[in-house]
Design a protein around this motif. Structure first.
Motif, PDB file in Angstrom:
ATOM      1  N   VAL A   1      57.944  59.828  80.644  1.00 45.37           N
ATOM      2  CA  VAL A   1      59.193  58.745  80.431  1.00 45.37           C
ATOM      3  C   VAL A   1      58.478  57.456  80.513  1.00 45.37           C
ATOM      4  CG1 VAL A   1      61.086  57.443  81.259  1.00 45.37           C
ATOM      5  CG2 VAL A   1      61.224  59.871  81.093  1.00 45.37           C
TER       6      VAL A   1
ATOM      7  N   THR B  62      59.303  52.963  80.335  1.00 47.25           N
ATOM      8  CA  THR B  62      60.015  52.030  80.472  1.00 47.25           C
ATOM      9  C   THR B  62      59.401  50.732  80.165  1.00 47.25           C
ATOM     10  OG1 THR B  62      59.834  51.496  82.905  1.00 47.25           O
ATOM     11  CG2 THR B  62      61.032  53.503  82.302  1.00 47.25           C
TER      12      THR B  62
ATOM     13  N   ALA C 248      64.208  64.675  84.065  1.00 48.02           N
ATOM     14  CA  ALA C 248      63.852  63.340  83.473  1.00 48.02           C
ATOM     15  C   ALA C 248      65.028  62.582  82.714  1.00 48.02           C
ATOM     16  CB  ALA C 248      62.741  63.469  82.452  1.00 48.02           C
ATOM     17  N   CYS C 249      65.915  63.196  82.175  1.00 46.32           N
ATOM     18  CA  CYS C 249      67.173  62.811  81.552  1.00 46.32           C
ATOM     19  C   CYS C 249      68.087  62.059  82.617  1.00 46.32           C
ATOM     20  CB  CYS C 249      67.733  63.628  80.666  1.00 46.32           C
ATOM     21  SG  CYS C 249      66.921  64.064  79.027  1.00 46.32           S
TER      22      CYS C 249
ATOM     23  N   VAL D 155      66.533  59.142  84.110  1.00 49.98           N
ATOM     24  CA  VAL D 155      66.542  57.956  83.062  1.00 49.98           C
ATOM     25  C   VAL D 155      67.936  57.418  83.362  1.00 49.98           C
ATOM     26  CG1 VAL D 155      66.506  57.056  80.698  1.00 49.98           C
ATOM     27  CG2 VAL D 155      64.850  58.520  81.657  1.00 49.98           C
TER      28      VAL D 155
ATOM     29  N   PHE E 270      63.995  52.806  77.402  1.00 51.65           N
ATOM     30  CA  PHE E 270      63.410  54.020  78.134  1.00 51.65           C
ATOM     31  C   PHE E 270      62.891  54.587  76.645  1.00 51.65           C
ATOM     32  CE2 PHE E 270      66.402  52.570  81.102  1.00 51.65           C
ATOM     33  CZ  PHE E 270      65.862  52.645  82.511  1.00 51.65           C
TER      34      PHE E 270
ATOM     35  N   ILE F 269      61.604  58.964  76.127  1.00 48.33           N
ATOM     36  CA  ILE F 269      61.461  60.194  76.565  1.00 48.33           C
ATOM     37  C   ILE F 269      60.851  61.091  75.474  1.00 48.33           C
ATOM     38  CG2 ILE F 269      62.496  61.935  78.121  1.00 48.33           C
ATOM     39  CD1 ILE F 269      65.248  60.175  78.471  1.00 48.33           C
TER      40      ILE F 269
ATOM     41  N   GLU G 228      59.678  54.307  73.335  1.00 48.86           N
ATOM     42  CA  GLU G 228      60.329  53.391  74.215  1.00 48.86           C
ATOM     43  C   GLU G 228      60.389  51.837  73.377  1.00 48.86           C
ATOM     44  OE1 GLU G 228      59.953  49.570  75.749  1.00 48.86           O
ATOM     45  OE2 GLU G 228      57.787  50.691  75.401  1.00 48.86           O
TER      46      GLU G 228
END
Length: 650
Positions: free
Chosen positions: A469, A471, A535-536, A539, A565, A567, A599
């Motif tokens: 991930v 950001t 991870a989802c 986020v 974000f 992924i 991202e």
């Protein structure tokens, strides 16, 4: 009153007795520990001595193997070089006539003087002619009788010149050390045709140098190996030399590993090249009912050597320990080696452990006495200081346990009147505070992994599937341009705190902060089967946390941070990147790059969370996505379908 005092004393006495019994029990426990420690040390010593014995035997076997095989290979190589040189000499390769006066005779004599390991050297021609020069001074009486050598004969010259009718009579001339003729034989029906010998026709067929399998020579029934090569001149034929194996066997047995050691060498066909009873085997082979042949390894069917060979089951490498019928221990090693360019062989070495343990028992008794004395001296010390040391060490152990868990450090070190324990307590307390502080700069999972050695501290990595991930804060440059630096630092710290808290709650490894950006990955360093879901969730949780924080920012008159974000899931190289002085545990590869590109695509599509198709296919049954068209991200060559992560299903 007196009766009551006696009763009171009787009631209080068991407590004192119990305390005394407890202290006595502690002493017995310490003594038992010391005795056990002494026994352990003795066991370790015995084991160490045993290993030292094995190491000594193994080293002796290494030396024996190296010397024996090196000697054999050196002798073969030297003879092969010689015959190749002779094969190109005009004295040997340009004429098959007048071999009685051939200059090759003097060449062969010189070669025999140069290489003492050579038994004979000879050349055979396509017309059946043959010339051999053999050293007779090294032969035993039985072999000299077979050649009918005269008493002063030092060299035997065998000459075959074919007759017009095809007969191949041989003349044998004997010379002394000065080259004077001291005898001559005419063997009209000798029956030796070099063209029918394996060394001749196999060499011509291969048209290159060959090393034969060991065999018994035609005329003296001695074990030999033949090195041969085709003539490179005006006539066709083969020049060859014989290596006597009985002298080689004597050398090998002189190098055996220890007084009772055993060395066996045999070729791929099983023919023995070296054996402690090689001479007896050869004598037996000369009286073979069908025809003389070299002894074979299959004839060895008893003893430790036979047991090792049965256990090898044809393996190229086999080693271990074995005992004979009398219980004597042996260390054995069976190894394969190459013999020339065409053949291979095996060497079996057995080292009797008794040859290397003369002083072991004396050292064991000495070690036992020293251990008992040391234990007896140590008991009073433990009696006096044991309880205090035990309490202090227990407290330090508890601190060390909290250190492994990265718990909050103790306010002060463990006190003790013993200097070393006091210093140890101070060091452990310092380590607590240091590692606790260190864990604020490096992910705690990485710190724990380095501490328990599950993560290497060396440079390098391994391929792992990870979910990455990335950001970033939209328009952060514009925000920073107009903001007070101190206020911006404080605001950014609050932002990173809530964001990383969401990532850590789902077990993410926060890799690095890149300005206003964050890189996080899952499934490393510890495996997480549900890493894509984690991870989802992280986020979505981070997005909600940022929205709540932005409301606070706006209420305080600060500009909000809009977070984007990206992924992606896939294989990456995970490990330590950097230099030997400074490194970073991170992930590298196309998976990481694509997450960063996703991202950045949020700005183009006006979204907050973009995921790759791989992420979508893994968790589409657990989260809501909105599809977009496939795109080619910056720096990539393949199209990537992208999806907006909207939220969890309601």
């Amino acid at each position: 009153m007196a009766i009551q005092e006696i009763e009171l004393e009787a009631l209080t006495r068991p407590s004192d007795q119990w305390m005394l019994t407890f202290r006595t029990s502690i002493t017995f426990a310490v003594m038992a520990f010391i005795i056990a420690l002494a026994a352990l040390l003795i066991t370790i010593q015995v084991r160490a001595l045993h290993l030292a014995t094995q190491e000594a035997a193994s080293a002796f076997m290494d030396a024996t193997s190296s010397k024996a095989l090196g000697r054999l290979q050196m002798e073969i190589t030297a003879m092969a070089s010689l015959v190749r040189v002779l094969a190109t000499s005009s004295s040997v390769a340009d004429s098959n006539e007048s071999i009685e006066t051939s200059p090759a005779i003097n060449l062969f004599k010189a070669a025999l003087q140069e290489l003492p390991q050579m038994d004979s050297i000879y050349v055979g021609f396509e017309n059946g002619a043959w010339l051999e020069v053999r050293r007779t001074s090294d032969l035993n009486e039985e072999q000299r009788e077979r050649l009918r050598a005269t008493p002063r004969a030092d060299i035997a010259i065998n000459l075959i010149r074919p007759c017009p009718d095809g007969e191949l009579p041989m003349r044998r001339i004997f010379e002394d050390r000065q080259g004077n003729e001291v005898g001559q034989l005419n063997l009209w029906k000798y029956g030796y045709d070099p063209r029918k010998r394996p060394w001749y026709h196999k060499t011509l067929k291969a048209d290159r140098s060959l090393v034969s399998f060991p065999y018994l020579s035609f005329d003296i029934d001695a074990p030999v190996m033949t090195i041969s090569t085709p003539l490179r001149g005006k006539v066709h034929g083969v020049v060859a030399a014989d290596l006597k194996l009985d002298t080689f066997n004597d050398f090998v047995q002189s190098q055996r590993p220890g007084e009772h050691g055993i060395v066996l060498i045999f070729d791929a066909a099983g023919s023995l090249i070296a054996h402690p009873d090689f001479g007896q085997f050869v004598t037996s082979a000369m009286t073979h009912p069908s025809q003389p042949q070299l002894p074979n390894i299959k004839e060895i069917n008893s003893g430790v050597a036979a047991a090792v060979l049965r256990g090898a089951h044809g393996r190229d490498q086999y080693d271990g320990n074995i005992r004979d019928d009398q219980g004597n221990g042996y260390l054995f090693r069976l190894a394969k080696f190459t013999l020339g360019e065409q053949h291979s062989g095996r060497i079996l070495l057995l080292a009797a452990q008794g040859d290397f343990v003369q002083n072991v028992r004396r050292l064991q008794v000495t070690g036992l006495i020293v251990a008992i004395v040391a234990g007896a001296v140590f008991v009073p010390v433990v009696w006096i200081f044991g309880s205090g040391m035990s309490r202090s060490l227990k407290d330090i152990t508890a601190q060390a346990a909290r250190l492994q868990k990265l718990a909050a450090p103790d306010p002060s070190p463990v006190p003790s009147r013993i200097k070393e324990i006091c210093e140890l307590g101070s060091v452990v307390n310092l380590a607590q505070r240091t590692i606790r502080s260190f864990a604020r700069f490096v992910p705690k999972e990485i710190v724990r992994g380095v501490m328990d050695n599950s993560i290497s501290a060396e440079l390098g990595g391994v391929r792992e599937e990870v979910t990455v991930v990335f950001t970033d804060v939209g328009d952060f440059t514009t925000i920073a341009e107009s903001a007070d630096p101190d206020m911006l630092m404080h605001q950014t710290t609050r932002y990173f705190s809530v964001l990383t808290e969401a990532f850590l709650a789902e077990g993410g490894t926060v890799d690095k902060f890149i300005g206003d950006a964050v890189m996080v990955f899952w499934n490393a360093p510890n495996p997480q089967p549900d890493h894509v879901e984690r991870a989802c969730r992280a986020v979505l949780s981070g997005k909600m946390a940022c929205e709540r924080l932005n409301a606070q920012f706006e209420a305080e008159g600060l500009k909000p941070f809009f977070t984007r974000f990206g992924i992606h899931v896939g294989e990456a190289v995970v490990g330590n990147l950097g230099s030997t002085e400074r490194m970073n545990y991170t992930a590298l590869g196309n998976t990481v790059n694509l997450a960063a590109r996703l991202e950045g695509l949020n700005k183009r599509f006006g979204t907050a969370i973009l995921a790759s198709e791989d992420v979508y296919l893994r968790v589409r049954h657990r989260f809501q996505f909105r599809p977009f068209d496939a795109v080619i991200t910056k720096g990539m060559t393949k199209e990537t379908r992208i999806f907006e992560l909207v939220g969890a299903p309601t």
